[in-house]
Write a protein that holds these residues in place. Structure first.
Motif, short mmCIF file in Angstrom:
data_model
loop_
_atom_site.label_atom_id
_atom_site.label_comp_id
_atom_site.label_asym_id
_atom_site.label_seq_id
_atom_site.Cartn_x
_atom_site.Cartn_y
_atom_site.Cartn_z
N ILE A 112 11.38 26.57 -21.77
CA ILE A 112 12.21 25.43 -22.13
C ILE A 112 12.55 25.40 -23.62
N SER A 113 11.94 26.29 -24.39
CA SER A 113 12.02 26.19 -25.85
C SER A 113 13.43 26.32 -26.41
N THR A 114 14.36 26.89 -25.68
CA THR A 114 15.72 27.05 -26.18
C THR A 114 16.68 26.00 -25.66
N TYR A 115 16.17 25.05 -24.89
CA TYR A 115 17.03 24.07 -24.24
C TYR A 115 16.63 22.64 -24.56
N ALA A 116 17.61 21.77 -24.62
CA ALA A 116 17.32 20.34 -24.55
C ALA A 116 16.85 20.04 -23.14
N MET A 117 15.96 19.07 -23.03
CA MET A 117 15.43 18.67 -21.73
C MET A 117 15.63 17.17 -21.56
N GLY A 118 15.51 16.69 -20.33
CA GLY A 118 15.70 15.26 -20.15
C GLY A 118 15.29 14.78 -18.77
N TRP A 119 15.59 13.53 -18.56
CA TRP A 119 15.32 12.88 -17.27
C TRP A 119 16.56 12.11 -16.83
N PHE A 120 16.86 12.20 -15.55
CA PHE A 120 17.86 11.33 -14.99
C PHE A 120 17.27 10.68 -13.76
N ARG A 121 17.91 9.61 -13.29
CA ARG A 121 17.38 8.89 -12.13
C ARG A 121 18.50 8.50 -11.19
N GLN A 122 18.11 8.25 -9.97
CA GLN A 122 19.05 7.75 -8.98
C GLN A 122 18.39 6.67 -8.15
N ALA A 123 18.94 5.49 -8.23
CA ALA A 123 18.47 4.36 -7.44
C ALA A 123 19.26 4.31 -6.14
N PRO A 124 18.70 3.68 -5.11
CA PRO A 124 19.40 3.61 -3.82
C PRO A 124 20.78 2.99 -3.97
N GLY A 125 21.78 3.68 -3.46
CA GLY A 125 23.13 3.16 -3.48
C GLY A 125 23.83 3.23 -4.83
N LYS A 126 23.21 3.89 -5.80
CA LYS A 126 23.79 3.95 -7.14
C LYS A 126 24.04 5.39 -7.56
N GLU A 127 24.89 5.54 -8.58
CA GLU A 127 25.16 6.86 -9.15
C GLU A 127 23.95 7.35 -9.95
N ARG A 128 23.86 8.65 -10.10
CA ARG A 128 22.83 9.22 -10.96
C ARG A 128 23.09 8.80 -12.41
N GLU A 129 22.03 8.54 -13.12
CA GLU A 129 22.12 8.05 -14.50
C GLU A 129 21.21 8.87 -15.40
N VAL A 130 21.77 9.39 -16.48
CA VAL A 130 20.93 10.05 -17.47
C VAL A 130 20.13 8.99 -18.19
N VAL A 131 18.83 9.13 -18.16
CA VAL A 131 17.93 8.13 -18.77
C VAL A 131 17.63 8.49 -20.22
N THR A 132 17.24 9.73 -20.44
CA THR A 132 16.86 10.15 -21.78
C THR A 132 16.88 11.67 -21.88
N THR A 133 17.20 12.16 -23.07
CA THR A 133 17.16 13.60 -23.32
C THR A 133 16.56 13.85 -24.70
N ILE A 134 16.05 15.07 -24.89
CA ILE A 134 15.42 15.44 -26.15
C ILE A 134 15.88 16.84 -26.51
N SER A 135 16.18 17.05 -27.77
CA SER A 135 16.70 18.34 -28.20
C SER A 135 15.62 19.41 -28.17
N ARG A 136 16.06 20.63 -28.33
CA ARG A 136 15.17 21.77 -28.25
C ARG A 136 13.94 21.61 -29.14
N ASN A 137 14.16 21.19 -30.37
CA ASN A 137 13.07 21.07 -31.34
C ASN A 137 12.52 19.66 -31.46
N ALA A 181 24.19 13.25 -22.61
CA ALA A 181 24.17 11.88 -22.11
C ALA A 181 24.87 11.71 -20.76
N THR A 182 25.45 12.76 -20.23
CA THR A 182 26.17 12.66 -18.97
C THR A 182 25.68 13.70 -17.97
N MET A 183 25.87 13.39 -16.71
CA MET A 183 25.36 14.26 -15.66
C MET A 183 26.03 15.63 -15.64
#
Length: 124
Positions: A29-54, A106-108
């Motif tokens: 993962i060291s060369t990539y930004a990583m993050g989390w997204f979520r999907q609630a029932p009946g809703k679109e996927r949402e980017v929650v948070t991301t962090i840069s490579r370093n 910040a986007t899917m």
């Protein structure tokens, strides 16, 4: 073969905390930004948070800013999400994701690869 495996989900009361973990294998993962997204029932996927490579830059959606904290350990190929002051509206499946490059996103459509997710349920 690249894999992202999430853990740490569960059921928690409103106001409580959970920490999610994401273990990466097959691609460092060291060369990539990583993050989390979520999907609630009946809703679109949402980017929650991301962090840069370093880890020198982060992005948080307005809905979680001030309550969630993302971190990473490149040596261990791990990404974490500390979730505090949880609300019922945080209930969703949470997915770990790799970006397409080293900077935060910040986007899917900027997600490069995602895991299978872990369920987080917040009761009122």
């Amino acid at each position: 073969q690249e894999r992202l495996v999430e853990s740490g989900g569960g059921l928690v009361q409103a106001g409580g905390s959970l920490e999610l973990s994401c273990a990466s294998s097959g691609r460092p993962i060291s060369t990539y930004a990583m993050g989390w997204f979520r999907q609630a029932p009946g809703k679109e996927r949402e980017v929650v948070t991301t962090i840069s490579r370093n880890a020198d830059s982060t992005y948080y959606s307005d809905s979680v800013k001030g309550r969630f904290t993302i971190s990473r350990d490149n040596a261990k190929n791990m990404v974490y999400l500390q979730m505090n002051s949880l609300k019922p509206e945080d209930t969703a499946i949470y997915y770990c994701a790799r970006g397409q490059g080293p900077v935060v996103w910040a986007t899917m459509d900027e997600v490069g690869f995602g895991g299978r997710g872990t369920q987080v349920t917040v009761s009122s």
